[in-house]
Design a protein around this motif. Sequence first.
Motif, PDB file in Angstrom:
ATOM      1  N   LYS B  26       1.068  -1.277  -0.101  1.00 28.76           N
ATOM      2  CA  LYS B  26       0.002   0.028  -0.024  1.00 28.76           C
ATOM      3  C   LYS B  26       0.800   1.304   0.036  1.00 28.76           C
ATOM      4  O   LYS B  26       2.033   1.171   0.756  1.00 28.76           O
ATOM      5  CB  LYS B  26      -0.953  -0.036   1.236  1.00 28.76           C
ATOM      6  CG  LYS B  26      -1.950   1.207   1.242  1.00 28.76           C
ATOM      7  CD  LYS B  26      -2.824   0.599   2.296  1.00 28.76           C
ATOM      8  CE  LYS B  26      -3.985   1.554   2.646  1.00 28.76           C
ATOM      9  NZ  LYS B  26      -4.324   2.659   1.700  1.00 28.76           N
ATOM     10  N   GLY B  27       0.477   2.118  -0.973  1.00 22.25           N
ATOM     11  CA  GLY B  27       1.214   3.227  -1.072  1.00 22.25           C
ATOM     12  C   GLY B  27       2.528   3.458  -1.744  1.00 22.25           C
ATOM     13  O   GLY B  27       3.049   4.596  -1.957  1.00 22.25           O
ATOM     14  N   GLU B  28       3.051   2.562  -2.383  1.00 20.28           N
ATOM     15  CA  GLU B  28       4.391   2.524  -2.979  1.00 20.28           C
ATOM     16  C   GLU B  28       4.136   2.455  -4.312  1.00 20.28           C
ATOM     17  O   GLU B  28       3.000   2.237  -4.958  1.00 20.28           O
ATOM     18  CB  GLU B  28       5.244   1.264  -2.442  1.00 20.28           C
ATOM     19  CG  GLU B  28       4.822  -0.083  -2.891  1.00 20.28           C
ATOM     20  CD  GLU B  28       5.811  -1.199  -2.392  1.00 20.28           C
ATOM     21  OE1 GLU B  28       7.138  -0.777  -1.856  1.00 20.28           O
ATOM     22  OE2 GLU B  28       5.402  -2.204  -2.736  1.00 20.28           O
ATOM     23  N   ILE B  29       5.219   3.102  -5.014  1.00 18.13           N
ATOM     24  CA  ILE B  29       5.207   2.840  -6.410  1.00 18.13           C
ATOM     25  C   ILE B  29       6.096   1.672  -6.942  1.00 18.13           C
ATOM     26  O   ILE B  29       7.354   1.765  -6.623  1.00 18.13           O
ATOM     27  CB  ILE B  29       5.910   4.227  -7.138  1.00 18.13           C
ATOM     28  CG1 ILE B  29       5.023   5.189  -7.071  1.00 18.13           C
ATOM     29  CG2 ILE B  29       5.961   3.768  -8.920  1.00 18.13           C
ATOM     30  CD1 ILE B  29       5.607   6.599  -7.653  1.00 18.13           C
ATOM     31  N   VAL B  30       5.596   0.664  -7.529  1.00 13.26           N
ATOM     32  CA  VAL B  30       6.478  -0.527  -8.011  1.00 13.26           C
ATOM     33  C   VAL B  30       6.465  -0.445  -9.678  1.00 13.26           C
ATOM     34  O   VAL B  30       5.524  -0.276 -10.080  1.00 13.26           O
ATOM     35  CB  VAL B  30       5.656  -1.751  -7.442  1.00 13.26           C
ATOM     36  CG1 VAL B  30       6.310  -2.891  -8.159  1.00 13.26           C
ATOM     37  CG2 VAL B  30       5.701  -1.751  -5.982  1.00 13.26           C
ATOM     38  N   THR B  31       7.652  -0.837  -9.884  1.00 16.94           N
ATOM     39  CA  THR B  31       7.452  -0.772 -11.624  1.00 16.94           C
ATOM     40  C   THR B  31       7.924  -2.107 -12.010  1.00 16.94           C
ATOM     41  O   THR B  31       8.481  -3.004 -11.126  1.00 16.94           O
ATOM     42  CB  THR B  31       8.603   0.159 -11.881  1.00 16.94           C
ATOM     43  OG1 THR B  31       8.624   0.203 -13.575  1.00 16.94           O
ATOM     44  CG2 THR B  31       9.920  -0.009 -11.391  1.00 16.94           C
TER      45      THR B  31
END
Lengths: 295, 245
Positions: B26-31
Amino acid sequence: MIIQQIINGIILGSIYSLVGISFTLLIGVLHLLNFALGEVMMIGALMAWVILTFTGLNIALAVLIVIMATALLGVLMDVTAFKPLRRKKEYYLAPMISSIGFSLIFQEMANKYTGGVPVSFPENIVQGRIFNIGNSVFSSINVTVLGIALAMMMLLHYFLQKTKTGIAIRATSESFRRSRLLGININHIILIVSGIASMLAGLSGVLVGLTYGAISPFLGTIFVTKGFVVMLLGGFGSVHGAMLAGILLGLIEILSTSFLSTTYKDLWTFVLVIIILLFRPLGLFGTLPPVHRED
Amino acid sequence: MLVIENLYTCYGKVQALKGINLIVNKGEIVTVLGSNGAGKSTLINTISGLIKPDQGSIRFCGEDITKVPPHEIVLRGILQVPDGTAILSRLNVRENLIIGAYCRKDRGSFKEDIESVYQRFPKLGERKNQIAGSLSGGEQKMLAIGMALMGKPRLLMLDEPSLGLSPLLVSQLFRIISQLQQEGITILLVEQNAQKALNYAARGYILETGEIILSDLASNLLRNKKVREAYLGEVPPAENETRET
């Protein structure tokens, strides 16, 4: 005289518009050419005949019943025959063939029921009240028919332009995939569109019956062609185009009949249609080619 | 928030995903990085429910969504901005935003949400009655993101958002993405532009022919020799020498 003809043309044309819209909706959203819509028209007219002849209900109630019944019929056709085909990859032509099947089944059933002869609406209903405007003679039934057709078109316009479901229908007609990603339940939209298209056909059948006073089990065949023409002239998937194209076709037919020869009524119409399509292959109001869907 | 375990998916007859394991908190940017045909879009479309996986599971906020149809996945808060044309080109800008909120049950803040999209992307406000197909590529991308925002996403998945945009617009796009994260939206970013994506993401996965070959903190991936050579355009010294001789 000329004013009378123009108004007659608009009345006939508004019925053509409804048929055209019903084809356009199915082509636009489902890429489906449903030949059976002509027979749905005939069924609508026949139902109205039964109701008005044997039950003593008024026109408004007859229209209401026919609308609901034919909408249901459209949904049933889709669920039983077209939906299972859509799941397959190479589905393009198969539903059209199925629709021809439906069309023959409905025609034969009606043929059996009526004994193959045209049936006439009760005189007192289709004659209506006659009144004059200037030199022109109208019957109250003409006004009713025109009123119902125009009201339905305005309702449809509002529905497609302003309501959330209407916008979702237009979204779906552009892309199933992108619509799905927006949370639109495609299956619901398809059912709604199938119902509306069939309902419009049924309603226009009633209006044809009221205008001509008599209907035959083969009425659908004539109107399918007219529906195609309106759809093509209007431009693929363009509801507004179909509205205008229908009225234009009605005017051309009535005016060519009164100033040229009755024998060649359809000939003039189709010559003109071919010429228009030569110059505007996407139809008079078509601006976009049919979308190739990526789903 | 999103937990993918042992996911196998076919794309047509090709086995496009071979046992993917991936987590988004939750809340993170994952690429997710990968070249063309690595299976990036298949992965994102499987999460969206457009493609049914053969094996494995996808859970979102603790619930299994592996077999849930696409429109219900949207209702749960997973929105995708697809690659290429992501808008509805025949509808006008405003109608696109209205349809973006189709999945929402609440009607309350609807008007304000449209206004806030116009504030975020002033160009869209100026063109709200224009047919979306007539917008420029950059404006269409902004509209696509605006549509997704109208749906109040909990997890926003972006499929190659920088593709076809000018360098200036790409920078603007990534600023918006990090803004959205600060506003509390979790983001799964599928990209070919590895440099930008790793600069903004917390963690990254490297996808090659349907398998995750590497996953680490973005900062570690930026330093990883293999990643630098394959995705950041760094010429390996050995190859350099052979070319000179």
